[in-house]
Design a protein around this motif. Structure first.
Motif: not given
Length: 583
Positions: A256-257, A279-288, A334-341, A343-348
């Motif tokens: 995903a990143l 550091r690239k992964a961290a910055l990419s996770s923000f944008m993603y 609630h939808a945001l929290r589902e998306v957050d989960a 994002i966590e699975d996809a990016t770490g």
């Protein structure tokens, strides 16, 4: 005014006020001292004053009323001792139930609510201590002067021109009313249940939220500011969500990143902790995370609003389309929290959702989850305590069901006025404060048990005097009916006065500028009105007349194993009468 009518004396009328104010002063002092060690919500001391003042006046009223009654036949010290040993014991029990209900608010595990409950409980405890210590001391200090400055023709005093005093035991509104109930108990019971049931119906439409600028009174600066912002930028500007992205564990190998990392030059991440890919992964996770949050239905836009110095954490503000009190905003969260989960699975990376609207949602849902447990504990405790006190199965069950009816009707009235804007009594109808229901249940439970104890103990006291061990069922039935009438007559006057005083105290707080205190004052006033005058004064005696012999029934095996709580001082009275007769 109420106590002038109750006691017929200017001096006696002032005693409960003096002791209550002293008790509230001590309670407030302790609360202010507590702020040296912890932070308290601005509502906490006001709520403690409200409840402490109401119960403080009522508890002193109960003891002083019993003292006046005993003073007609006993010397001052003995009358005071008997009053404190009987009514004072009931005050301790009643205060303990209010104290327990308020302390039990810690079950919700919400810090500000726990402190509100503990602070109010401490004030109630002080009110009880003042009633059973300072008030008897004032009785001894003033002696017979405590009933000085009598008002002619009031509270059984002789009328103008030495007209004979009215016998309040034989001729009173209380006796007239209870005799009406005795003639048509089924009609009275059905009327009360139907009326309170109808009043409870608006509860089905109840919406809850926390106080915010968007639901403040329309004439406040905060509300005007929120309305201007909503007019210019949409309702959602007053309900932003804040996503916190912790990218310490962002995965450089994440598919995903990869598209984001490919276009980030090494120079852009030269400063920071970890290797370049991390550091690239961290910055990419923000944008993603920002892009995914912006695609959630109900989100107007999402933007990166802050990154820490070493680029390992970021803040993303997501602005919804709807305002903080809109149900759709909660669904969006609630939808945001589902998306957050996802994002966590996809990016770490780890994602947290905060902001006023998210906190409001969490607290409201947590309180709603704690409500059934709290209600079960409160009602269960009420039934258990009343079984111990009254040695009866049916009396506690009726008391518990009556409590639920009065609470439901109070909720319904509050929803109708403050949420739906009935009768135009509030200029800004809106959702009910999320922590009001659990607080209202706790306080109303304590007050309902007060009235139940002070009214029904007089009935129980009369029943034990009228009943004889060799009575047949018909004689017992007569004893039940007569004891209900006589106990009601003896207790109704002081309970009525106490309820009117308590309603007056709560209604006086409706004019407070704090939204919670305004609505809490109304809700408590309504709860006391429904419980004291509809449940305790009508439903309880009506059911006793209908139940007849079953009113005071209790299985013998249960009677043997349960401890005997003599909170009305029945044994003390028997012992006193025996010693008095011997002397």
């Amino acid at each position: 005014i109420v106590m002038l009518v109750t006691f017929g004396s200017l001096v006696a009328a002032g005693m409960p006020v003096i002791t209550a104010v002293i008790g509230v002063g001590l309670g407030t002092f302790l609360i202010l001292m507590a702020t040296r060690f912890t932070e308290l919500n601005e509502v906490t001391p006001v709520m403690a004053v409200m409840i402490g003042l109401a119960v403080g006046i009522d508890y002193a009223l109960f003891i002083l009323s019993r003292f006046k009654q005993e003073r007609r036949r006993l010397p001052g010290p003995e009358a005071a001792g008997l009053a404190v040993g009987t009514a004072g014991s009931s005050v301790v029990f009643a205060g303990t139930t209010v104290f327990t209900a308020l302390v039990a608010l810690v079950l919700a595990q919400i810090e500000f609510l726990s402190w509100m409950g503990l602070s109010a409980a401490a004030t109630v405890a002080i009110a009880v201590l003042v009633a059973i210590t300072l008030l008897p001391a004032l009785m001894g200090l003033l002696g017979d002067k405590i009933f000085a400055a009598k008002i002619p023709g009031v509270a059984g005093n002789p009328g103008p021109g030495n007209r004979p005093a009215k016998d309040l035991n034989t001729r009173s509104l209380g006796r007239t009313w209870v005799n009406i109930v005795r003639k048509t108990p089924a009609t009275v019971m059905a009327g009360v249940v139907i009326l309170l049931g109808i009043c409870s119906l608006p509860v089905l439409d109840m919406e809850m939220s926390l106080p915010s600028d968007s639901n403040s009174d329309t004439d406040t600066t905060q509300r005007k500011s929120a309305d201007l912002m909503a007019e210019g930028f949409g309702e959602g500007v007053n309900a932003p969500f804040l996503l916190i992205v912790d990218a310490h564990d962002a995965n450089p190998e994440s598919e995903a990143l990869a598209p984001y990392m490919r276009f980030i030059p090494d120079e852009a991440v030269e400063e920071g902790t970890g290797d370049v890919d991390k550091r690239k992964a961290a910055l990419s996770s923000f944008m993603y995370a920002m892009e995914r949050a912006g695609t959630v239905a109900g989100i107007k836009h999402a933007q990166l609003v802050g990154v820490n110095d070493d680029m390992t954490a970021a803040q993303i503000m997501a602005t919804p389309l709807t305002g903080p009190d809109d149900k759709y905003t909660v669904e969006t969260a609630h939808a945001l929290r589902e998306v957050d989960a996802e994002i966590e699975d996809a990016t770490g990376a780890h994602i947290g959702l905060t902001g006023f609207t998210a906190v409001q949602m969490d607290i409201t849902e947590e309180l709603a989850g704690a409500m059934p447990l709290y209600l079960a504990i409160v009602v269960g405790l009420a039934v258990l305590l009343l079984i111990l006190v009254f040695r009866s199965i049916m009396v506690p069950l009726v008391a518990g069901l009556g409590f639920l009816l009065s609470v439901g009707a109070a909720f319904g009235a509050t929803v109708e006025v403050f949420q739906k804007g009935a009768f135009g009594l509030v200029n800004t109808p809106g959702p009910i404060l999320s922590f009001l229901p659990i607080l209202l249940i706790g306080v109303t439970f304590g007050l309902a048990m007060d009235y139940q104890v002070f009214l029904v103990t007089r009935m129980r006291e009369q029943f034990t005097r009228l009943r004889r061990p060799d009575d047949d069922s018909e004689a017992v039935l007569d004893a039940v009916a007569e004891s209900t009438v006589e106990g009601f007559v003896r207790g109704a006057r002081v309970v009525t006065a106490a309820a009117i005083i308590m309603i007056a105290v709560f209604v006086a707080f409706i004019d407070q500028p704090l939204p919670f205190i305004k609505i809490f004052g109304f809700a408590l006033g309504a709860a006391v009105l429904f419980d004291a005058f509809f449940v305790r004064m009508a439903l309880v005696p009506a059911t006793m007349f209908i139940l007849g012999n079953s009113t005071w029934w209790m299985p013998k095996w249960l009677d043997r194993i349960l401890p005997n709580l003599d909170i009305e001082g029945e044994e003390l009275e028997r012992q006193f009468e025996k010693e008095h007769a011997a002397a």
